[in-house]
Design an enzyme around this catalytic site. Structure first.
Site, PDB file in Angstrom:
ATOM      1  N   SER A 256       0.967  -1.119   0.578  1.00 37.85           N
ATOM      2  CA  SER A 256      -0.115   0.084   0.303  1.00 37.85           C
ATOM      3  C   SER A 256       1.087   0.994  -0.061  1.00 37.85           C
ATOM      4  O   SER A 256       1.892   1.643  -1.169  1.00 37.85           O
ATOM      5  CB  SER A 256      -0.783  -0.243   1.396  1.00 37.85           C
ATOM      6  OG  SER A 256      -2.237   0.886   0.771  1.00 37.85           O
ATOM      7  N   LYS A 260       4.064   1.704  -2.429  1.00 35.38           N
ATOM      8  CA  LYS A 260       4.786   2.759  -2.982  1.00 35.38           C
ATOM      9  C   LYS A 260       5.937   3.602  -2.360  1.00 35.38           C
ATOM     10  O   LYS A 260       6.850   3.712  -3.749  1.00 35.38           O
ATOM     11  CB  LYS A 260       3.878   4.344  -2.439  1.00 35.38           C
ATOM     12  CG  LYS A 260       1.813   4.504  -3.043  1.00 35.38           C
ATOM     13  CD  LYS A 260       1.564   5.591  -2.256  1.00 35.38           C
ATOM     14  CE  LYS A 260       0.351   5.558  -1.513  1.00 35.38           C
ATOM     15  NZ  LYS A 260      -1.037   4.506  -3.008  1.00 35.38           N
ATOM     16  N   TRP A 347      -9.888   0.463  -4.623  1.00 33.48           N
ATOM     17  CA  TRP A 347      -9.481   0.972  -5.224  1.00 33.48           C
ATOM     18  C   TRP A 347      -7.912   1.566  -5.185  1.00 33.48           C
ATOM     19  O   TRP A 347      -7.968   3.034  -5.529  1.00 33.48           O
ATOM     20  CB  TRP A 347      -9.477   2.195  -3.813  1.00 33.48           C
ATOM     21  CG  TRP A 347      -8.791   3.184  -2.238  1.00 33.48           C
ATOM     22  CD1 TRP A 347      -7.823   3.163  -1.980  1.00 33.48           C
ATOM     23  CD2 TRP A 347      -9.585   5.053  -2.431  1.00 33.48           C
ATOM     24  NE1 TRP A 347      -7.751   4.409  -1.111  1.00 33.48           N
ATOM     25  CE2 TRP A 347      -8.547   5.367  -1.983  1.00 33.48           C
ATOM     26  CE3 TRP A 347     -11.264   4.448  -3.499  1.00 33.48           C
ATOM     27  CZ2 TRP A 347      -8.978   6.850  -1.603  1.00 33.48           C
ATOM     28  CZ3 TRP A 347     -11.009   6.437  -2.985  1.00 33.48           C
ATOM     29  CH2 TRP A 347     -10.140   7.043  -2.971  1.00 33.48           C
ATOM     30  N   HIS A 397      -7.897  -5.683   0.191  1.00 29.54           N
ATOM     31  CA  HIS A 397      -6.264  -4.961   0.129  1.00 29.54           C
ATOM     32  C   HIS A 397      -5.333  -5.227   1.537  1.00 29.54           C
ATOM     33  O   HIS A 397      -5.869  -5.618   2.430  1.00 29.54           O
ATOM     34  CB  HIS A 397      -6.830  -3.285   0.598  1.00 29.54           C
ATOM     35  CG  HIS A 397      -5.788  -2.681   0.737  1.00 29.54           C
ATOM     36  ND1 HIS A 397      -5.444  -1.895  -0.402  1.00 29.54           N
ATOM     37  CD2 HIS A 397      -5.077  -1.412   1.713  1.00 29.54           C
ATOM     38  CE1 HIS A 397      -3.991  -1.545  -0.212  1.00 29.54           C
ATOM     39  NE2 HIS A 397      -3.912  -0.608   1.304  1.00 29.54           N
TER      40      HIS A 397
HETATM   41  C1  GTR Z   1      -5.392   4.649   1.691  1.00 26.02           C
HETATM   42  C2  GTR Z   1      -4.522   5.199   0.433  1.00 26.02           C
HETATM   43  C3  GTR Z   1      -3.886   4.567  -1.017  1.00 26.02           C
HETATM   44  C4  GTR Z   1      -3.046   3.352   0.206  1.00 26.02           C
HETATM   45  C5  GTR Z   1      -3.745   3.017   1.735  1.00 26.02           C
HETATM   46  C6  GTR Z   1      -2.664   2.155   2.240  1.00 26.02           C
HETATM   47  O1  GTR Z   1      -6.450   5.758   2.756  1.00 26.02           O
HETATM   48  O2  GTR Z   1      -6.259   5.895  -0.231  1.00 26.02           O
HETATM   49  O3  GTR Z   1      -3.272   5.247  -1.360  1.00 26.02           O
HETATM   50  O4  GTR Z   1      -1.779   3.959   0.511  1.00 26.02           O
HETATM   51  O5  GTR Z   1      -4.457   3.575   2.509  1.00 26.02           O
HETATM   52  O6  GTR Z   1      -2.007   2.726   2.177  1.00 26.02           O
HETATM   53  O7  GTR Z   1      -3.112   1.155   3.335  1.00 26.02           O
END
Ligand code: GTR
Length: 419
Positions: A256, A260, A347, A397
């Site tokens: 996540s 990045k 997402w 996720h």
């Molecule tokens: C979310 C964000 C994503 C992702 C995520 C995470 O809120 O919108 O870009 O990075 O968090 O890191 O779990």
């Protein structure tokens, strides 16, 4: 009503945050044209590896100035101290250490703590290095592993409501990191808590490693993602000094927002021989121009500290970006890179993540490689592994043992590791 208006006046971002409706309809993805990863700004084509070296510099520069911000070169001193060590960890098969790395520069100091598991082996081991979300103790049941005292996100499972980690989280992320499988397969795992590098809130860049540099900030200055990536390079500095570690086989991975960071670390620091993005989404592996799920505007408004200030220029204006995320993947070439998605994690735009890999192929091909080995996004739970690996796992996720299992397979394929 008046109080709502007053609130919106003070926090206009609330208006945007409330209004944002992500697009999850493939037919509504706008037409877009991606920058050609093999064309210079003046239109000339990249025809050779020597050309690519120049184009790589141009591409990297754009990601620095427009997206993540420019990270400073490290010119400080690093002190190391082993704070705990166990010779017979993981059922006697591994050595476990927790090491304090003190980053010292111009009278300032930031301490980070790295938890390392290494297979007991007569040869140097490849290592997977990644940041964790809630502290090193979430990977281990053992009391010896320190509970971080850095700021953590409020979370009932892992800590308390006062932004502190607690014993509650101990061992809760062990499965996700698949430490035992790693060791059984001859891989080490190194991890540290990301908030020790830079706490994940908008603090005006006063905390964490940003504080080591007292620079005047401008719209190209490094954000939090860049700070996390920079920290991964400092850990790499340390790993390279260990005789048990094969410094030529260190994979950087992250989930996540930390995915990045892993991608950005892999782009700027070519010592990382393999790069793994787990559900990294917008600002990670997903193409910004698709505007599917999370968008540039949304991410910048909700997380204003993650990217360079300049990235705001592309809110609802993605087509103006001089680069898109397929070029971030291309910056890894010819190194192996793995992109993983979760099918319900819309997402993060699983298809956009796949396409980034696919559209980086021309650069891999320049190196005589194939890159992404298939042209269509594979079915759920059907990993493909070329120079670029990809899977879309069932579920949402998260970084799950299934994902780690694929990364070990991918590393086996490229590094031929058989313990
Ligand atoms: C979310 C964000 C994503 C992702 C995520 C995470 O809120 O919108 O870009 O990075 O968090 O890191 O779990």
């Amino acid at each position: 009503m008046r109080s709502i208006c007053l609130l919106l006046l003070i926090f206009p971002s609330l208006l945007f945050a409330q209004e944002f409706i992500p697009n999850y309809d493939e037919s509504k993805v706008p037409d877009y044209q991606l920058p050609d990863p093999l064309a210079f700004e003046n239109g000339e084509k990249v025809n050779s590896l020597a050309d690519w070296e120049k184009k790589r510099v141009e591409t990297l520069r754009y990601f620095e100035t427009e997206v993540y911000g420019i990270s400073p070169a490290w010119d400080g001193e690093m002190k190391t101290e082993i704070i705990s060590e166990k010779q017979n960890a993981v059922g006697g098969k591994a050595i476990r250490k927790e090491v304090k790395l003190s980053l010292i520069r111009q009278g300032k100091q930031v301490d980070i703590y790295v938890l390392i598991y290494l297979p007991k082996s007569s040869s140097r081991s490849p290592v997977f290095l990644g940041l964790n979300f809630y502290g090193n103790h979430t990977l281990s049941e053992h009391q010896a592993i320190r509970v971080t005292d850095a700021w953590i996100r409020n979370n009932e499972t892992y800590g308390s409501s006062d932004n502190r980690a607690s014993e509650k989280g101990r061992g809760k992320r062990r499965e996700n990191w698949a430490v035992e499988e790693a060791i059984n397969r001859g891989y080490g795992i190194a991890t540290l808590y990301y908030g020790e590098l830079d706490p994940d809130f908008d603090d005006g860049f006063e905390n964490g490693v940003h504080a080591l540099y007292q620079e005047e900030r401008n719209e190209n200055s490094w954000g939090a993602v860049a700070a996390w990536a920079w920290g991964l390079s400092r850990v790499m500095d340390y790993l390279e000094t260990l005789r048990e570690v094969d410094g030529e086989k260190v994979a950087v991975l992250g989930h996540s927002r930390l995915g990045k960071a892993a991608l950005w670390a892999g782009a700027i620091d070519t010592r990382f021989a393999m790069v793994i993005s787990n559900n990294s989404g917008c600002g990670g592996a997903a193409l910004s121009r698709r505007r599917y799920g999370e968008t540039v505007g949304r991410i910048n408004r909700v997380f204003p500290h993650w990217f360079a200030g300049k990235f705001d220029h592309y809110n609802e204006n993605e087509d103006a970006l001089p680069v898109d995320q397929h070029q971030l993947i291309a910056l890894m070439a010819p190194r192996p890179v793995y992109i993983a998605s979760g099918v319900d994690d819309r997402w993060a735009d699983p298809k956009g993540e796949f396409l980034s890999g696919l559209y980086s192929n021309p650069v891999y091909q320049l190196f005589g490689k194939t890159g992404m080995p298939v042209n269509e996004q594979p079915d759920v739970d059907q990993p493909v592994m070329g120079d670029i690996g990809y899977h879309v796992r069932s579920g949402g996720h998260g970084m799950l043992p299934y994902d780690m299992h694929q990364y070990f397979n991918f590393a086996d394929k490229h590094w031929k590791v058989h313990p």
